[in-house]
Design a protein around this motif. Structure first.
Motif, PDB file in Angstrom:
ATOM      1  N   ASP A 140       0.824  -1.215   0.000  1.00 38.29           N
ATOM      2  CA  ASP A 140       0.000   0.000   0.000  1.00 38.29           C
ATOM      3  C   ASP A 140       0.856   1.263   0.000  1.00 38.29           C
ATOM      4  OD1 ASP A 140       0.782  -0.760   2.663  1.00 38.29           O
ATOM      5  OD2 ASP A 140      -0.516   0.835   3.414  1.00 38.29           O
ATOM      6  N   VAL A 141       2.157   1.105   0.264  1.00 41.06           N
ATOM      7  CA  VAL A 141       3.078   2.242   0.270  1.00 41.06           C
ATOM      8  C   VAL A 141       3.796   2.341  -1.080  1.00 41.06           C
ATOM      9  CG1 VAL A 141       4.961   3.366   1.506  1.00 41.06           C
ATOM     10  CG2 VAL A 141       3.429   1.817   2.729  1.00 41.06           C
ATOM     11  N   TYR A 142       4.325   1.209  -1.543  1.00 38.50           N
ATOM     12  CA  TYR A 142       5.003   1.129  -2.842  1.00 38.50           C
ATOM     13  C   TYR A 142       4.832  -0.298  -3.335  1.00 38.50           C
ATOM     14  CZ  TYR A 142       8.435   2.335  -6.449  1.00 38.50           C
ATOM     15  OH  TYR A 142       9.056   2.604  -7.643  1.00 38.50           O
ATOM     16  N   GLU A 143       4.075  -0.468  -4.398  1.00 37.15           N
ATOM     17  CA  GLU A 143       3.638  -1.811  -4.792  1.00 37.15           C
ATOM     18  C   GLU A 143       4.779  -2.684  -5.288  1.00 37.15           C
ATOM     19  OE1 GLU A 143       0.407  -3.811  -7.851  1.00 37.15           O
ATOM     20  OE2 GLU A 143      -0.023  -1.883  -6.917  1.00 37.15           O
ATOM     21  N   ASN A 144       5.779  -2.101  -5.920  1.00 37.34           N
ATOM     22  CA  ASN A 144       6.875  -2.889  -6.474  1.00 37.34           C
ATOM     23  C   ASN A 144       7.887  -3.213  -5.381  1.00 37.34           C
ATOM     24  OD1 ASN A 144       8.837  -4.135  -7.975  1.00 37.34           O
ATOM     25  ND2 ASN A 144       9.277  -2.384  -9.299  1.00 37.34           N
ATOM     26  N   THR A 145       7.644  -4.281  -4.636  1.00 33.59           N
ATOM     27  CA  THR A 145       8.535  -4.646  -3.530  1.00 33.59           C
ATOM     28  C   THR A 145       9.834  -5.280  -4.026  1.00 33.59           C
ATOM     29  OG1 THR A 145       7.356  -6.755  -3.304  1.00 33.59           O
ATOM     30  CG2 THR A 145       6.652  -4.928  -1.890  1.00 33.59           C
ATOM     31  N   ASP A 196      10.392   8.443  -7.154  1.00 29.25           N
ATOM     32  CA  ASP A 196       8.999   8.195  -7.537  1.00 29.25           C
ATOM     33  C   ASP A 196       8.188   7.591  -6.396  1.00 29.25           C
ATOM     34  OD1 ASP A 196      10.151   5.702  -7.475  1.00 29.25           O
ATOM     35  OD2 ASP A 196       9.192   4.993  -9.318  1.00 29.25           O
ATOM     36  N   CYS A 197       8.755   7.522  -5.202  1.00 28.92           N
ATOM     37  CA  CYS A 197       8.032   7.013  -4.031  1.00 28.92           C
ATOM     38  C   CYS A 197       7.731   8.179  -3.104  1.00 28.92           C
ATOM     39  CB  CYS A 197       8.859   5.962  -3.306  1.00 28.92           C
ATOM     40  SG  CYS A 197       8.035   5.260  -1.872  1.00 28.92           S
ATOM     41  N   LEU A 198       6.454   8.418  -2.840  1.00 33.30           N
ATOM     42  CA  LEU A 198       6.042   9.585  -2.072  1.00 33.30           C
ATOM     43  C   LEU A 198       6.472   9.508  -0.623  1.00 33.30           C
ATOM     44  CD1 LEU A 198       4.437  12.242  -2.087  1.00 33.30           C
ATOM     45  CD2 LEU A 198       2.394  10.919  -1.514  1.00 33.30           C
ATOM     46  N   TRP A 199       6.465   8.298  -0.039  1.00 35.36           N
ATOM     47  CA  TRP A 199       6.712   8.152   1.393  1.00 35.36           C
ATOM     48  C   TRP A 199       8.057   7.479   1.646  1.00 35.36           C
ATOM     49  CZ3 TRP A 199       1.840   6.367  -0.564  1.00 35.36           C
ATOM     50  CH2 TRP A 199       0.798   7.295  -0.380  1.00 35.36           C
ATOM     51  N   ALA A 200       8.988   8.209   2.266  1.00 41.54           N
ATOM     52  CA  ALA A 200      10.303   7.650   2.564  1.00 41.54           C
ATOM     53  C   ALA A 200      10.315   6.935   3.912  1.00 41.54           C
ATOM     54  CB  ALA A 200      11.362   8.754   2.562  1.00 41.54           C
ATOM     55  N   VAL A 216       1.192   4.830   9.774  1.00 38.85           N
ATOM     56  CA  VAL A 216       1.296   6.249   9.422  1.00 38.85           C
ATOM     57  C   VAL A 216       2.365   6.376   8.341  1.00 38.85           C
ATOM     58  CG1 VAL A 216       1.925   8.556  10.212  1.00 38.85           C
ATOM     59  CG2 VAL A 216       0.587   7.048  11.703  1.00 38.85           C
ATOM     60  N   LYS A 217       2.032   7.066   7.255  1.00 42.72           N
ATOM     61  CA  LYS A 217       2.982   7.297   6.170  1.00 42.72           C
ATOM     62  C   LYS A 217       3.450   8.747   6.240  1.00 42.72           C
ATOM     63  CE  LYS A 217       0.129   4.255   3.281  1.00 42.72           C
ATOM     64  NZ  LYS A 217      -0.690   4.188   2.060  1.00 42.72           N
ATOM     65  N   VAL A 252      -0.114  10.623   5.778  1.00 44.24           N
ATOM     66  CA  VAL A 252      -1.349   9.849   5.899  1.00 44.24           C
ATOM     67  C   VAL A 252      -1.363   9.176   7.263  1.00 44.24           C
ATOM     68  CG1 VAL A 252      -2.772   8.011   4.938  1.00 44.24           C
ATOM     69  CG2 VAL A 252      -1.405   9.445   3.411  1.00 44.24           C
ATOM     70  N   PHE A 253      -2.429   9.403   8.047  1.00 45.53           N
ATOM     71  CA  PHE A 253      -2.518   8.870   9.404  1.00 45.53           C
ATOM     72  C   PHE A 253      -3.148   7.480   9.422  1.00 45.53           C
ATOM     73  CE2 PHE A 253      -2.402  13.506   9.902  1.00 45.53           C
ATOM     74  CZ  PHE A 253      -1.304  13.610  10.738  1.00 45.53           C
ATOM     75  N   GLY A 254      -3.168   6.892  10.617  1.00 44.76           N
ATOM     76  CA  GLY A 254      -3.623   5.522  10.756  1.00 44.76           C
ATOM     77  C   GLY A 254      -5.078   5.308  10.403  1.00 44.76           C
ATOM     78  N   ASP A 255      -5.900   6.357  10.446  1.00 43.29           N
ATOM     79  CA  ASP A 255      -7.311   6.229  10.077  1.00 43.29           C
ATOM     80  C   ASP A 255      -7.560   6.573   8.619  1.00 43.29           C
ATOM     81  OD1 ASP A 255      -6.845   8.923  10.146  1.00 43.29           O
ATOM     82  OD2 ASP A 255      -8.419   9.406  11.601  1.00 43.29           O
ATOM     83  N   GLY A 256      -6.483   6.781   7.847  1.00 44.37           N
ATOM     84  CA  GLY A 256      -6.624   7.064   6.420  1.00 44.37           C
ATOM     85  C   GLY A 256      -6.703   8.535   6.075  1.00 44.37           C
ATOM     86  N   GLN A 257      -6.853   9.415   7.082  1.00 46.13           N
ATOM     87  CA  GLN A 257      -6.910  10.837   6.787  1.00 46.13           C
ATOM     88  C   GLN A 257      -5.527  11.353   6.408  1.00 46.13           C
ATOM     89  OE1 GLN A 257      -9.567  13.536   8.853  1.00 46.13           O
ATOM     90  NE2 GLN A 257      -9.954  11.943  10.376  1.00 46.13           N
ATOM     91  N   GLU A 258      -5.518  12.351   5.543  1.00 48.63           N
ATOM     92  CA  GLU A 258      -4.272  12.862   4.985  1.00 48.63           C
ATOM     93  C   GLU A 258      -4.200  14.375   5.124  1.00 48.63           C
ATOM     94  OE1 GLU A 258      -2.038  12.969   0.605  1.00 48.63           O
ATOM     95  OE2 GLU A 258      -3.549  11.434   1.063  1.00 48.63           O
ATOM     96  N   ILE A 259      -2.992  14.881   5.394  1.00 45.43           N
ATOM     97  CA  ILE A 259      -2.787  16.320   5.400  1.00 45.43           C
ATOM     98  C   ILE A 259      -2.700  16.797   3.954  1.00 45.43           C
ATOM     99  CG2 ILE A 259      -1.261  18.213   6.068  1.00 45.43           C
ATOM    100  CD1 ILE A 259      -0.361  16.576   8.424  1.00 45.43           C
ATOM    101  N   GLY A 260      -3.600  17.673   3.580  1.00 46.21           N
ATOM    102  CA  GLY A 260      -3.641  18.133   2.197  1.00 46.21           C
ATOM    103  C   GLY A 260      -2.998  19.490   2.023  1.00 46.21           C
ATOM    104  N   ASP A 261      -3.705  20.389   1.363  1.00 47.88           N
ATOM    105  CA  ASP A 261      -3.173  21.695   0.999  1.00 47.88           C
ATOM    106  C   ASP A 261      -3.312  22.650   2.180  1.00 47.88           C
ATOM    107  OD1 ASP A 261      -2.331  23.954  -0.283  1.00 47.88           O
ATOM    108  OD2 ASP A 261      -4.154  24.208  -1.469  1.00 47.88           O
ATOM    109  N   THR A 262      -2.286  22.757   2.997  1.00 44.86           N
ATOM    110  CA  THR A 262      -2.365  23.565   4.221  1.00 44.86           C
ATOM    111  C   THR A 262      -2.156  25.050   3.973  1.00 44.86           C
ATOM    112  OG1 THR A 262      -0.020  23.213   4.692  1.00 44.86           O
ATOM    113  CG2 THR A 262      -1.583  21.640   5.639  1.00 44.86           C
TER     114      THR A 262
END
Length: 291
Positions: A140-145, A196-200, A216-217, A252-262
């Motif tokens: 769910d973070v990066y599909e190409n493992t 190309d991976c958003l979450w390090a 949490v991502k 992205v938090f554990g409940d799926g909510q994401e910080i967007g355009d602040t």
């Protein structure tokens, strides 16, 4: 990939809160090291014995005393130590090596249970001083493992759901593999390994039985190194631990909510030099551990 949790050493990470003890807050634990070279010299005689430990709490003093009980399998409970003072551990030389060993802790002279723990037959016969927890896959973070894996890094613990037992939070860093499967970037640097991976960086929470709780991502502004440090404690005193981390747009938090355009520019933060991604729905700057 599995997370190895050293028994006993985990308690050095706990943040103790000055509050009335809850069930299992003493965090009774038992471990065994049966390796031939586990101890050397005069200490060799202790190899293969069971070490039972529990927590000291605020308010404990030299007069605080404990009784420790053990039940082997489905047999009768036996008090194996009484009036233990000035320490929070006991070495059990009489534990069974072929059955479950159930331990129960009380204050000296009281039958009210403070904490319980079972050292299973598999653990004691294996003689290993740790439990092994399988880590959740990261598709769910990066599909190409085959290209990217998230390796376990720092670990902390806290009572995330308020049940008196501690959960494990593990930070996992992005590691890049080449075409042969060799890791060419181990995630220890202070910048992104894969553009190309958003979450390090990600953080996973597990119960001690291996149950996965949440993930949490970290957003693209949460890079590797000190930028991804985290702390786990009961910050607001409600009896449940929270996790404090650096966040940014895209987290992205554990409940799926994401910080967007602040900042209201209609875009979400992205990697330097990469096209900015479109705005997504806003999240919270701090997600409670019991998501």
């Amino acid at each position: 990939m599995r997370l190895m949790v050293l028994l006993g050493g985990i308690f050095a990470l706990l943040t103790v809160q000055a509050q009335t003890a809850k069930p299992n807050e003493r965090a009774l634990w038992a471990s065994i090291n049966g390796n031939k070279n586990a101890s050397l010299g005069d200490y060799q005689q202790h190899t293969g014995k069971v070490l039972v430990t529990w927590r000291m709490l605020p308010g404990d003093d030299a007069t605080t005393a404990f009784d420790l009980y053990r039940t082997i399998g489905t047999g009768k409970e036996t008090r194996i130590a009484s009036g233990i003072k000035a320490k929070t551990n006991y070495q059990d030389a009489g534990a069974s090596k072929s059955s479950d060993n159930h331990y129960r802790l009380t204050y000296a002279g009281s039958d009210s249970t403070l904490s319980t723990f079972t050292l299973t037959r598999q653990q004691v016969s294996g003689g290993l001083p740790y439990i092994s927890i399988p880590l959740k896959d990261t598709k769910d973070v990066y599909e190409n493992t085959d290209k990217i894996v998230y390796t376990a890094n720092d670990v902390s613990v806290g009572d995330l759901d308020g049940d008196g037992e501690f959960e494990i939070i593990v930070k996992r860093l992005q590691s890049v593999k080449d075409a042969s499967g060799n890791i060419v970037s181990d995630g220890s640097g202070a910048s992104y390994s894969q553009q190309d991976c958003l979450w390090a960086v990600i953080w996973d929470a597990y119960k001690l039985d291996g149950t996965f709780l949440w993930r949490v991502k970290g957003g693209p502004g949460v890079i590797l190194g000190n930028s991804s440090s985290f702390a786990v404690a009961d910050f607001d005193g409600d009896g449940c631990a929270e996790m404090a981390i650096r966040t940014c747009e895209g987290t992205v938090f554990g409940d799926g909510q994401e910080i967007g355009d602040t900042n209201g520019d209609g875009k979400r933060l992205s990697h330097v030099g990469q096209p900015e991604l479109q705005q997504s729905r806003m999240g919270r700057p701090l997600q409670r551990g019991r998501s």
